[in-house]
Design a protein around this motif. Structure first.
Motif, short mmCIF file in Angstrom:
data_model
loop_
_atom_site.label_atom_id
_atom_site.label_comp_id
_atom_site.label_asym_id
_atom_site.label_seq_id
_atom_site.Cartn_x
_atom_site.Cartn_y
_atom_site.Cartn_z
N SER A 60 18.61 -24.73 -9.36
CA SER A 60 19.04 -24.54 -7.98
C SER A 60 17.97 -25.01 -7.00
O SER A 60 18.27 -25.69 -6.01
CB SER A 60 19.36 -23.06 -7.75
OG SER A 60 19.72 -22.84 -6.41
N TYR A 61 16.72 -24.66 -7.28
CA TYR A 61 15.61 -25.07 -6.41
C TYR A 61 15.50 -26.59 -6.37
O TYR A 61 15.41 -27.21 -5.30
CB TYR A 61 14.31 -24.44 -6.91
CG TYR A 61 13.16 -24.49 -5.93
CD1 TYR A 61 12.58 -25.70 -5.55
CD2 TYR A 61 12.66 -23.31 -5.38
CE1 TYR A 61 11.53 -25.74 -4.65
CE2 TYR A 61 11.60 -23.35 -4.47
CZ TYR A 61 11.03 -24.56 -4.12
OH TYR A 61 10.00 -24.60 -3.22
N PHE A 62 15.51 -27.22 -7.54
CA PHE A 62 15.33 -28.67 -7.60
C PHE A 62 16.56 -29.40 -7.08
O PHE A 62 16.44 -30.54 -6.60
CB PHE A 62 15.02 -29.10 -9.02
CG PHE A 62 13.54 -29.10 -9.34
CD1 PHE A 62 12.75 -30.17 -8.96
CD2 PHE A 62 12.96 -28.04 -9.99
CE1 PHE A 62 11.39 -30.19 -9.25
CE2 PHE A 62 11.60 -28.04 -10.28
CZ PHE A 62 10.82 -29.12 -9.90
N SER A 63 17.73 -28.80 -7.15
CA SER A 63 18.94 -29.47 -6.62
C SER A 63 18.83 -29.66 -5.11
O SER A 63 19.28 -30.67 -4.56
CB SER A 63 20.18 -28.66 -6.97
OG SER A 63 20.40 -28.66 -8.37
N ARG A 64 18.21 -28.68 -4.44
CA ARG A 64 17.99 -28.83 -3.00
C ARG A 64 17.04 -29.99 -2.73
O ARG A 64 17.26 -30.81 -1.81
CB ARG A 64 17.44 -27.54 -2.41
CG ARG A 64 18.40 -26.36 -2.46
CD ARG A 64 17.96 -25.21 -1.57
NE ARG A 64 16.67 -24.65 -1.99
CZ ARG A 64 16.55 -23.68 -2.88
NH1 ARG A 64 17.62 -23.17 -3.47
NH2 ARG A 64 15.34 -23.21 -3.19
#
Length: 421
Positions: free
Chosen positions: A214-218
């Protein structure tokens, strides 16, 4: 990476080899994949035994099912060269995967997909980029070393090994620096064995790693909307072979790059300090001749062998060392054994910082899967020791190290030291 691509639930326990005589233990009871002897630092005699008596060894009973162990340097080289028969798919860890836990990553792929995805990110460690990074690494090393206490015991793993590699990971990903410690936390979760302290189950591991996704998708969305940059996320977001990856494949490659970008270097930084303390004549040789640092770095990486093995899976029946390996069999390539093979490496059990052919080792693998960040790892170690030597007479180990409970990652959680001017 074992647990990131694992089956549901904790594996059943098998008998540890800790405390047993490696030379009298029946061959069919030797299970190298059990983490006990690795954490207890009792693995080397068992590697010696199998190299001598059964260099292509079959373990019929283990917590993770039957598997082959390939112990000799030349045999491992032959397997690594034969990607058609010995596949990297579906995983490079010993634990078999269920579909819902599968994290595809290019190290666990065969050509051509492996080649296409690896090529996408290889530029981050191209010679020109490494040259640009050298000054930044040196500044960070100096800051870390200058803030260490003198004549006071502290944990080298936390204050130096982990901190330096975490900062470099943040740079390679262009990751928010204030959150950089999330990277090594995710790395530790990805390689952790359930019940050994960090996580209780593979389900918990996947929940945590989805937070990573989720963090890296942003970050991905931000980089994809801008012109291509020189960081790993931008490269993945714009690369033709990676920009349309499904989420779990993106997560798999993130975990690969995070683990590959810190575990090898982190544990070699710690292992090098330990090796020099255990071999004081070599430490004095280094003090007398700092020009030996590049050679010593290669010897540290061989000596430590930060990843003990890689798995391959047989795609067809084949023969190796007079043994018949069946289609579907797991085959573990024990780099930690190959790097102590006297038939390939002179005085392999000696820590020898100016040894001839010092780069002849398998710590970075070989063939198409050879670690693409090997030069960056070596550069961090080189710069670190170039800055340690003029500052401190000795980085003195003051107690027993605490090792990771794993047969895959050969690493440390604690290394108590004291700096002597």
């Amino acid at each position: 990476m074992d647990s990131a691509t694992a089956t549901s639930g904790s594996p059943p326990k098998t008998r540890s080899l800790v405390g047993r005589d490696p030379w009298t233990t029946p061959l069919d009871e030797i299970d190298l994949a059990h983490p006990g002897i690795w954490q207890a630092n009792e693995f080397l005699p068992f590697l010696d035994r199998l190299r001598r008596d059964d260099p292509v060894h079959y373990c019929a009973h283990s917590a993770v099912g039957p598997y082959w162990s390939v112990m000799k340097y030349q045999d491992i080289m032959a397997v690594e060269a034969n990607t058609a028969v010995f596949s990297s798919e579906p995983t490079i860890g010993i634990v078999d995967v269920l579909p819902e836990y599968t994290l595809p990553m290019f190290i666990a792929m065969d050509p051509p997909k492996h080649d296409e995805q690896r090529k996408t990110v290889q530029g981050v460690v191209a010679p020109a980029n490494l040259k640009n990074l050298e000054g930044l690494i040196r500044r960070r090393v100096c800051t870390i070393l200058d803030n260490l206490p003198l004549d006071e015991e502290f944990n080298w793993v936390d204050r130096v090994s982990r901190e330096l590699t975490t900062q470099m990971l943040a740079t390679l990903f262009d990751f928010p620096f204030e959150d950089r410690h999330k990277l090594t936390y995710w790395s530790d979760v990805a390689t952790a064995i359930p019940g050994a302290g960090l996580i209780d189950s593979y389900e918990e591991s996947l929940v945590i790693l989805k937070e990573c996704l989720s963090y890296f998708s942003r970050l991905w969305q931000e980089r994809a909307s801008k012109p291509p940059g020189n960081d790993l996320i931008s490269m993945l977001a714009h690369g033709p072979a990676t920009r349309n990856m499904p989420p779990m494949e993106f997560l798999g490659n993130l975990i690969l790059l995070i683990v590959g970008g810190n575990d090898t270097t982190r544990n070699s930084i710690s292992g090098g300090v330990l090796a020099l303390n255990e071999n004081p004549d070599e430490y004095q040789k280094l003090r007398d001749n700092p020009a030996l640092i590049p050679s010593m770095v290669s010897e540290i990486v061989r000596w430590q062998t930060p990843l003990a093995y890689m798995r391959r899976t047989a795609t067809q029946d084949s023969e190796l060392g007079g043994k018949t390996i069946r289609k579907g069999d797991k085959v573990l390539l024990w780099y930690a054994s190959a790097n102590r093979d006297e038939d390939a490496i002179e005085h392999a059990d000696r820590f020898w910082i100016d040894r001839p052919r010092v780069r002849q080792h398998l710590s970075f693998g070989t063939g198409i899967h050879r670690c693409m960040g090997n030069r960056l790892a070596e550069m961090q170690l080189r710069i670190l020791w170039e800055e340690i030597l003029p500052r401190f007479h000795k980085v003195e180990v003051t107690g027993e190290p605490k090792r990771i409970y794993s047969s895959f990652v050969k690493g440390y959680t604690e290394l108590p030291v004291r700096l002597i001017k």
